[in-house]
Write a protein that holds these residues in place. Structure first.
Motif, PDB file in Angstrom:
ATOM      1  N   MET A 214      39.859  34.486-140.396  1.00 18.01           N
ATOM      2  CA  MET A 214      39.666  35.371-141.541  1.00 18.01           C
ATOM      3  C   MET A 214      38.247  35.920-141.628  1.00 18.01           C
ATOM      4  N   ARG A 215      37.323  35.302-140.927  1.00 21.57           N
ATOM      5  CA  ARG A 215      35.926  35.748-140.963  1.00 21.57           C
ATOM      6  C   ARG A 215      35.589  36.712-139.822  1.00 21.57           C
ATOM      7  N   HIS A 216      36.604  37.039-139.001  1.00 19.76           N
ATOM      8  CA  HIS A 216      36.336  37.887-137.824  1.00 19.76           C
ATOM      9  C   HIS A 216      37.402  38.975-137.666  1.00 19.76           C
ATOM     10  N   LEU A 217      37.778  39.576-138.770  1.00 20.35           N
ATOM     11  CA  LEU A 217      38.863  40.564-138.728  1.00 20.35           C
ATOM     12  C   LEU A 217      38.484  41.822-137.963  1.00 20.35           C
ATOM     13  N   ASP A 218      37.188  42.027-137.731  1.00 18.87           N
ATOM     14  CA  ASP A 218      36.754  43.184-136.943  1.00 18.87           C
ATOM     15  C   ASP A 218      37.213  43.075-135.493  1.00 18.87           C
ATOM     16  N   LEU A 219      37.641  41.891-135.073  1.00 24.45           N
ATOM     17  CA  LEU A 219      38.086  41.687-133.693  1.00 24.45           C
ATOM     18  C   LEU A 219      39.610  41.737-133.553  1.00 24.45           C
ATOM     19  N   VAL A 220      40.323  42.023-134.641  1.00 25.29           N
ATOM     20  CA  VAL A 220      41.780  42.145-134.583  1.00 25.29           C
ATOM     21  C   VAL A 220      42.137  43.513-134.041  1.00 25.29           C
ATOM     22  N   HIS A 221      42.951  43.545-132.972  1.00 25.83           N
ATOM     23  CA  HIS A 221      43.310  44.807-132.326  1.00 25.83           C
ATOM     24  C   HIS A 221      44.816  45.007-132.192  1.00 25.83           C
ATOM     25  N   CYS A 222      45.612  44.208-132.880  1.00 26.09           N
ATOM     26  CA  CYS A 222      47.059  44.357-132.770  1.00 26.09           C
ATOM     27  C   CYS A 222      47.718  43.918-134.071  1.00 26.09           C
ATOM     28  N   PRO A 223      48.961  44.296-134.292  1.00 24.94           N
ATOM     29  CA  PRO A 223      49.675  43.829-135.488  1.00 24.94           C
ATOM     30  C   PRO A 223      49.861  42.315-135.441  1.00 24.94           C
ATOM     31  N   ILE A 224      49.797  41.696-136.615  1.00 24.46           N
ATOM     32  CA  ILE A 224      49.954  40.247-136.727  1.00 24.46           C
ATOM     33  C   ILE A 224      51.080  39.931-137.704  1.00 24.46           C
ATOM     34  N   ILE A 225      51.988  39.065-137.263  1.00 27.19           N
ATOM     35  CA  ILE A 225      53.054  38.560-138.124  1.00 27.19           C
ATOM     36  C   ILE A 225      52.658  37.169-138.592  1.00 27.19           C
ATOM     37  N   ILE A 226      52.759  36.930-139.886  1.00 23.87           N
ATOM     38  CA  ILE A 226      52.427  35.636-140.477  1.00 23.87           C
ATOM     39  C   ILE A 226      53.694  35.045-141.075  1.00 23.87           C
ATOM     40  N   GLY A 227      53.972  33.788-140.755  1.00 22.03           N
ATOM     41  CA  GLY A 227      55.154  33.147-141.310  1.00 22.03           C
ATOM     42  C   GLY A 227      54.892  31.710-141.706  1.00 22.03           C
ATOM     43  N   TYR A 228      55.562  31.281-142.763  1.00 20.04           N
ATOM     44  CA  TYR A 228      55.519  29.878-143.161  1.00 20.04           C
ATOM     45  C   TYR A 228      56.748  29.587-144.016  1.00 20.04           C
ATOM     46  N   GLY A 229      57.045  28.312-144.221  1.00 22.71           N
ATOM     47  CA  GLY A 229      58.188  27.917-145.028  1.00 22.71           C
ATOM     48  C   GLY A 229      57.805  27.644-146.472  1.00 22.71           C
ATOM     49  N   ASP A 230      58.733  27.874-147.386  1.00 23.10           N
ATOM     50  CA  ASP A 230      58.395  27.676-148.797  1.00 23.10           C
ATOM     51  C   ASP A 230      58.431  26.214-149.224  1.00 23.10           C
ATOM     52  N   LYS A 231      58.721  25.305-148.277  1.00 22.57           N
ATOM     53  CA  LYS A 231      58.651  23.873-148.563  1.00 22.57           C
ATOM     54  C   LYS A 231      57.434  23.226-147.890  1.00 22.57           C
ATOM     55  N   GLU A 232      56.536  24.048-147.367  1.00 20.13           N
ATOM     56  CA  GLU A 232      55.310  23.506-146.773  1.00 20.13           C
ATOM     57  C   GLU A 232      54.324  23.131-147.869  1.00 20.13           C
ATOM     58  N   SER A 233      53.244  22.469-147.486  1.00 20.94           N
ATOM     59  CA  SER A 233      52.246  22.072-148.465  1.00 20.94           C
ATOM     60  C   SER A 233      51.656  23.323-149.124  1.00 20.94           C
ATOM     61  N   PRO A 234      51.244  23.214-150.375  1.00 22.62           N
ATOM     62  CA  PRO A 234      50.773  24.404-151.082  1.00 22.62           C
ATOM     63  C   PRO A 234      49.569  25.074-150.435  1.00 22.62           C
ATOM     64  N   ASP A 235      48.682  24.303-149.809  1.00 19.03           N
ATOM     65  CA  ASP A 235      47.510  24.961-149.244  1.00 19.03           C
ATOM     66  C   ASP A 235      47.804  25.625-147.908  1.00 19.03           C
ATOM     67  N   PHE A 236      48.779  25.125-147.165  1.00 15.61           N
ATOM     68  CA  PHE A 236      49.205  25.865-145.977  1.00 15.61           C
ATOM     69  C   PHE A 236      49.806  27.201-146.392  1.00 15.61           C
TER      70      PHE A 236
END
Length: 292
Positions: A214-236
Motif C-alpha cells: 500500500m505504500r508503493h502504489l506508484d509501482l503498480v502496472h496492472c489490474p489487481i483483483i482482491i478477494g477475501y472471505g466474510d468469515k475471516e478475521s476482521p483485520d484481514f
C-alpha cells in the motif's frame, strides 16, 4: 486504564490484535483443511504432467511447471501461504487443476520459510523464480508477455510485494504482469508487526515499509483483483478493503470481491470447486471462463 485494555492498533488491544492475526481462531476447520492441501496436491501430481526446475542456487529455489499444452499460452504463477512459516510447492500443486483445463500454464513456486529465511529474503527468492519464469516461458509453451501472478494468505502478501516491485532492476520489463490476484492477504505490515506474529516474523522499520504494498502504489502496472472471505478475521478483511480503497484513490484498476460464508482456509480451497469463489477469481485473473 489497565495495561490489558490499552489500544495498540486502531481499536484493538494487544490480545485482540493477536487474535485477529491468527486465522485459526476464526476457522474451526482450519487443521482439517491445512492437512487436506498436500493430499489434494499428491493427487494432482498423479493426474497432471509437470516438470520441476531450479531457479536459483539454494536447494529451496525450485518450481513446478504444469503445462497446459499449446504455444504462446498465458502463465499463472502461484505463491503459497502458510503464515510465512509453512508450506512448500508440493502442498499447493492442486491450484494447477484450475488453470490447466482452461489452457493456462501453471507455475507453483517453492522457497524457504521462516526461520530458514526472513521475509525480505523470501521476497527476493520469489522474484528470482518469477524472472526465471519470464525468461523460460517459451520453453514450455508460455507467453512471457502474458504472465499473471496470484497468492493467498502470506502468499497474498508476497504477491502484493511482487506487484509493487521495480522489475527493471531485475532485468525484466516494468509491466511484467498482465494482472494480479491477492487473496486473504496483508498489504500493510504495521498491524501484523504489532501482533504476536512479530515474535517470529522480525523485520526492521525500513523492511516493513519496503514490504507494504500500500505504500508503493506508484509501482503498480496492472489490474489487481482482491478477494477475501466474510468469515475471516476482521483485520484481514480490513486489509483487503483498505488496499482496494487505496488503489481506487490512486486511480488504479482493481476489483474487490468478498466470498460469502467462507473463512480464510475455505477461500484457498474454493479454487478446487467448479464454481468456487477463488476459482472464479483465478479465471477472471487470466481472462478465462470456468470450464464446464
Amino acid at each position: 486504564m489497565a495495561d490489558a485494555a490499552k489500544k495498540v492498533f486502531l481499536n484493538y488491544t494487544q490480545e485482540e490484535l493477536d487474535r485477529a492475526y491468527d486465522q485459526r481462531n476464526w476457522a474451526p476447520n482450519a487443521e482439517e483443511l491445512i492437512a487436506l492441501s498436500p493430499v489434494k496436491s499428491a493427487e494432482t501430481r498423479k493426474r497432471l504432467k509437470f516438470t520441476s526446475h531450479s531457479y536459483g542456487a539454494s536447494p529451496d529455489e525450485t518450481l513446478d511447471v504444469f503445462p497446459a499444452g499449446g504455444t504462446n499460452a498465458p502463465v499463472a504463477i502461484f505463491i503459497h501461504g502458510g503464515g510465512w512459516r509453512n508450506g512448500t510447492k508440493e502442498d499447493y500443486s492442486f491450484v494447477a487443476e484450475a488453470f490447466v483445463p482452461a489452457g493456462v500454464h501453471c507455475v507453483v513456486l517453492n522457497f524457504h520459510n521462516i526461520p530458514e529465511a526472513r521475509i525480505p529474503e523470501m521476497a527476493e527468492k520469489i522474484r528470482r523464480g518469477i524472472v526465471w519464469t519470464y525468461k523460460n516461458a517459451k520453453s514450455f509453451g508460455g507467453d512471457p508477455g502474458r504472465l499473471h501472478v496470484l497468492g493467498h494468505s502470506s502468499g497474498g502478501h508476497l504477491c502484493s510485494v511482487m506487484l509493487t516491485t521495480d522489475w527493471t532492476k531485475y532485468g525484466a520489463p516494468a509491466r511484467l504482469f498482465r494482472s494480479g490476484l491477492v487473496g486473504s492477504g496483508m498489504y500493510d505490515l504495521e498491524a501484523p508487526m504489532l501482533s504476536a506474529r512479530s515474535q517470529y516474523a522480525k523485520v526492521t522499520k525500513e523492511e516493513e515499509h519496503a514490504l507494504s504494498a500500500m505504500r508503493h502504489l506508484d509501482l503498480v502496472h496492472c489490474p489487481i483483483i482482491i478477494g477475501y472471505g466474510d468469515k475471516e478475521s476482521p483485520d484481514f478483511q480490513r486489509q483487503g478493503r483498505d488496499f482496494a480503497a487505496a488503489l481506487k484513490k490512486a486511480g488504479l484498476a482493481h476489483e474487490l470481491h468478498v466470498g460469502p460464508g467462507l473463512n480464510h482456509f475455505e477461500v484457498m480451497h474454493s479454487i478446487s470447486e467448479q464454481n468456487g469463489f477463488f476459482r472464479k477469481l483465478a479465471m477472471k485473473l487470466v481472462g478465462a471462463t470456468v470450464p464446464a
